[in-house]
Enzyme design. Structure first.
Site, PDB file in Angstrom:
ATOM      1  N   ASP A 395      -8.984   7.927  -5.262  1.00  0.00           N
ATOM      2  CA  ASP A 395      -9.345   6.748  -4.487  1.00  0.00           C
ATOM      3  C   ASP A 395      -8.069   5.957  -4.218  1.00  0.00           C
ATOM      4  OD1 ASP A 395     -10.230   4.316  -3.521  1.00  0.00           O
ATOM      5  OD2 ASP A 395     -11.867   4.108  -4.968  1.00  0.00           O
ATOM      6  N   HIS A 396      -7.637   5.920  -2.951  1.00  0.00           N
ATOM      7  CA  HIS A 396      -6.360   5.309  -2.605  1.00  0.00           C
ATOM      8  C   HIS A 396      -6.340   3.793  -2.833  1.00  0.00           C
ATOM      9  CE1 HIS A 396      -2.383   5.455  -1.253  1.00  0.00           C
ATOM     10  NE2 HIS A 396      -2.513   6.187  -0.163  1.00  0.00           N
ATOM     11  N   ARG A 397      -7.513   3.196  -3.017  1.00  0.00           N
ATOM     12  CA  ARG A 397      -7.555   1.767  -3.305  1.00  0.00           C
ATOM     13  C   ARG A 397      -7.023   1.469  -4.702  1.00  0.00           C
ATOM     14  NH1 ARG A 397     -13.794   0.634  -2.420  1.00  0.00           N
ATOM     15  NH2 ARG A 397     -13.763   2.432  -3.843  1.00  0.00           N
TER      16      ARG A 397
END
Length: 423
Positions: A395-397
């Protein structure tokens, strides 16, 4: 009288389906005895009684979907057991009809004349037809007059199954039954003609579809793939299994070693052991590895808790047990809760490489393929090595590319030097 409510049996559960009642109305129940089987988004679980009593009423019949906290039965001292008072209903007593019409959808179809004629709606007996909310909903959708359906539930209550069984033989109650037509967009998805079979989704499949769709929509996935030389790992596994065999213990799989390697890598670099929580990250202290298991009902993910603190043989034993119980739908809520990272292995199907969807609220999942023979240069010689490709979905967040790459680099180092996994 104390109500038995739909419990929260998993961390992602929002509703459950009453699969079966193991006790019947009027049965004496002791605390700890199994009242019913509940189908959740993850497994078929047992509902225990929390106190002694008599099962006085079953509110939710088998097949009924109930939200968490809503009543499904009443457990009392026996004084409120199913009522013979129903036998007096045919008498023209004025108070009975209004009480009957307050929760019966049928009564709404009668003219609101206020002249006292409404009590005669169920013409056969003069009393309302007992039915579950789900049965009434299905009857409306199918255009079935529920008053004409014979109930097989407790006290003659009409169930969803009764309505479905009657739908092919009972005529619609009124022209308004044509209303279900707008609810038939399904044929727009499936071919209008042709030979196909409709297969209803299980609860697990339905909830998984919803959660994984949300995962792809909400979590910006990034994918990183690493080719890992597992030649030494496979030799190490052979040595371990030889020792375990001499000790009379079960064998260790490649996946068990990977679980331990991932747990060790997360302990060394916990930046991947996180969850995204709006304006903050939750960095988990525990390292709980989920193992994706395919079952007939759908994909389940039992969890190995504190995997970094357990030996490979302990992980193997626990993994075998939970995988077997997952396939038998006998996992409990604790068996599938608290995961912080998931491993999905399709190597046993010969799949060389794939990507997996993150299992929320986790921030990463590792997709593992099959080890393949590949030729590599060793100095001036060409040698055959076993190469395993793994793909990390992150998850790039909560995990940027550098953090994900560093984790894979650490994992590769551990797997290619397997003694570091267990030391």
């Amino acid at each position: 009288m104390p109500e038995v409510t739909m419990p929260r049996l998993s961390d992602t559960m929002e509703e459950g389906i009453v699969s079966a009642w193991l006790k019947q109305v009027g049965d004496q129940v002791k605390a700890g005895e199994i009242l019913a089987e509940i189908e959740t988004d993850k497994a078929l679980m047992e509902l225990e009684a929390y106190e002694d009593g008599v099962l006085e009423q079953i509110i939710a019949e088998p097949g009924t979907t109930v939200a968490i906290g809503e009543p499904i039965a009443i457990l009392g001292d026996g004084s409120g057991a199913p009522a013979p008072a129903a036998a007096t209903a045919p008498a023209p007593a004025t108070p009975a009809p209004p009480a009957a019409t307050t929760d019966n959808a049928q009564a709404n179809s009668a003219p609101a004349s206020g002249n006292g004629s409404a009590p005669a709606v169920p013409a056969e007996s003069g009393e309302r037809k007992k039915s579950s909310p789900l049965a009434r909903k299905v009857a409306k959708e199918l255009g079935v007059d529920i008053a004409a359906v014979t109930g097989t539930g407790p006290g003659g209550r009409v169930t969803k199954q009764d309505v479905e069984n009657a739908s092919s033989t009972v005529a619609p109650a009124a022209p308004a039954a044509a209303a279900p037509a707008p609810t038939a967009p399904a044929p727009a998805i499936a071919p209008a003609t042709g030979d196909y079979e409709e297969i209803p989704l299980t609860t697990i499949q339905r909830v998984s579809a919803q959660r994984l769709t949300e995962s792809k929509q909400q979590a910006p996935h990034i994918y990183l793939t690493s080719a890992i030389d597992v030649t030494e790992l496979l030799a190490f596994r052979t040595q371990i299994n030889k020792t375990l065999e001499e000790a009379g213990s079960g064998k260790v799989s490649v996946n068990d070693l990977l679980v331990k390697a991932v747990a060790t890598a997360l302990r060394l670099d916990p930046a991947v052991n996180v969850s995204f929580a709006g304006d903050k990250l939750l960095r988990h202290n525990a390292i709980n590895i989920g193992i994706a298991v395919a079952t007939e009902a759908g994909l389940l993910v039992p969890v190995i808790h504190d995997a970094d603190r357990k030996s490979v043989s302990a992980i193997a034993a626990e993994g075998r047990d939970k995988a077997a119980r997952a396939r038998d739908r006998k996992l409990k809520g604790d068996d599938m809760s608290g995961g912080t990272f998931t491993i999905s292995n399709l190597g046993m199907f010969g799949i060389e490489q794939f990507t997996a969807v993150i299992n929320p609220p986790e921030s990463a999942i590792l997709a593992v393929g099959a080890a393949q023979d590949e030729l590599k240069l060793d100095g001036e010689k060409v040698v055959a090595r076993k190469i395993l490709r793994v793909t990390l979905s992150a998850d790039h967040r909560s995990i940027d590319g550098a953090v994900a790459a560093r984790f894979l680099q650490q994992l590769k180092e551990l797997i290619e030097h397997p003694l570091r996994i267990v030391t």
